[in-house]
Motif scaffolding. Structure first.
Motif, mmCIF file in Angstrom:
data_model
loop_
_atom_site.group_PDB
_atom_site.id
_atom_site.type_symbol
_atom_site.label_atom_id
_atom_site.label_comp_id
_atom_site.label_asym_id
_atom_site.label_seq_id
_atom_site.Cartn_x
_atom_site.Cartn_y
_atom_site.Cartn_z
ATOM 1 N N ALA A 27 41.102 34.774 27.276
ATOM 2 C CA ALA A 27 40.235 35.911 27.585
ATOM 3 C C ALA A 27 39.576 35.734 28.956
ATOM 4 O O ALA A 27 39.495 36.681 29.743
ATOM 5 N N ALA A 28 39.130 34.513 29.253
ATOM 6 C CA ALA A 28 38.494 34.256 30.548
ATOM 7 C C ALA A 28 39.495 34.429 31.687
ATOM 8 O O ALA A 28 39.164 34.990 32.738
ATOM 9 N N GLU A 29 40.720 33.958 31.488
ATOM 10 C CA GLU A 29 41.756 34.127 32.519
ATOM 11 C C GLU A 29 42.062 35.605 32.729
ATOM 12 O O GLU A 29 42.250 36.052 33.867
ATOM 13 N N GLY A 30 42.111 36.372 31.647
ATOM 14 C CA GLY A 30 42.336 37.810 31.759
ATOM 15 C C GLY A 30 41.213 38.495 32.526
ATOM 16 O O GLY A 30 41.451 39.355 33.376
ATOM 17 N N ALA A 31 39.973 38.110 32.228
ATOM 18 C CA ALA A 31 38.813 38.691 32.923
ATOM 19 C C ALA A 31 38.851 38.350 34.411
ATOM 20 O O ALA A 31 38.568 39.208 35.259
ATOM 21 N N LEU A 32 39.227 37.106 34.734
ATOM 22 C CA LEU A 32 39.321 36.719 36.143
ATOM 23 C C LEU A 32 40.399 37.524 36.870
ATOM 24 O O LEU A 32 40.215 37.927 38.019
ATOM 25 N N GLU A 33 41.498 37.752 36.204
ATOM 26 C CA GLU A 33 42.581 38.534 36.811
ATOM 27 C C GLU A 33 42.113 39.968 37.079
ATOM 28 O O GLU A 33 42.343 40.529 38.150
ATOM 29 N N ILE A 34 41.426 40.546 36.103
ATOM 30 C CA ILE A 34 40.908 41.913 36.268
ATOM 31 C C ILE A 34 39.884 41.951 37.401
ATOM 32 O O ILE A 34 39.912 42.865 38.242
ATOM 33 N N MET A 35 38.992 40.953 37.458
ATOM 34 C CA MET A 35 37.990 40.923 38.524
ATOM 35 C C MET A 35 38.646 40.784 39.896
ATOM 36 O O MET A 35 38.208 41.399 40.872
ATOM 37 N N GLY A 36 39.691 39.994 39.972
ATOM 38 C CA GLY A 36 40.406 39.842 41.231
ATOM 39 C C GLY A 36 41.028 41.147 41.690
ATOM 40 O O GLY A 36 40.963 41.516 42.872
ATOM 41 N N LYS A 37 41.643 41.857 40.740
ATOM 42 C CA LYS A 37 42.252 43.152 41.085
ATOM 43 C C LYS A 37 41.186 44.173 41.475
ATOM 44 O O LYS A 37 41.381 44.955 42.407
#
Length: 155
Positions: free
Chosen positions: A107-117
């Motif tokens: 979940a944290a990796e997914g959130a980081l990916e979304i924040m990066g985009k």
């Protein structure tokens, strides 16, 4: 308590005998027994081997099975081969915690990916909106140029 040249513990007369009388065998001794056991081909040899080692048939069966499953080789666990119920419960609890933590990391990796985009999108939006409002300095009127200078304070 010392070992004599034959590997027998003095005072107890039998290999694998502890001071309290309990018998223990090293993995090397168990492997030696299994090799000898598997080399027995004639009638009565296995029974004679069990008598010589003073072992029950059930113990020999466990050792032979463990050797066949690779639990008596290098890297095999020392000591007990079975797991107690407390250990089993602890293992289940640790596996559940491990799974929970894996889900949390995903979940944290997914959130980081979304924040990066989102960051890339906002950065692109800011650049494009900033560039569209700009008129090249060479094409600006005097008033526009003064406003531009005031805005960016390049002087």
């Amino acid at each position: 308590m010392t070992l004599d040249s034959s590997g027998v513990t003095e005072g107890f007369g039998m290999p694998g005998r502890k001071a309290r009388g309990a018998r223990t065998f090293t993995i090397a001794e168990k492997q030696q027994f299994v090799r000898e056991f598997e080399s027995c081909v004639e009638r009565g040899e296995k029974a004679a081997l069990l008598r010589r080692w003073n072992l029950e048939q059930s113990v020999a069966r466990k050792w032979v099975t463990a050797a066949a499953e690779g639990r008596l080789g290098p890297g095999a666990p020392a000591g007990r081969l079975e797991m107690r119920s407390q250990e089993r419960a602890r293992l289940v609890a640790l596996e559940q915690e491990n799974e929970r933590l894996r889900a949390k990391v995903a979940a944290a990796e997914g959130a980081l990916e979304i924040m990066g985009k989102a960051h890339e999108l906002l950065e692109g939006t800011l650049k494009s909106s900033h560039d569209q409002d700009e008129v090249p300095v060479s094409l600006m009127s005097v008033d526009q140029y003064q406003q531009w200078l005031a805005r960016y304070k390049t002087c």
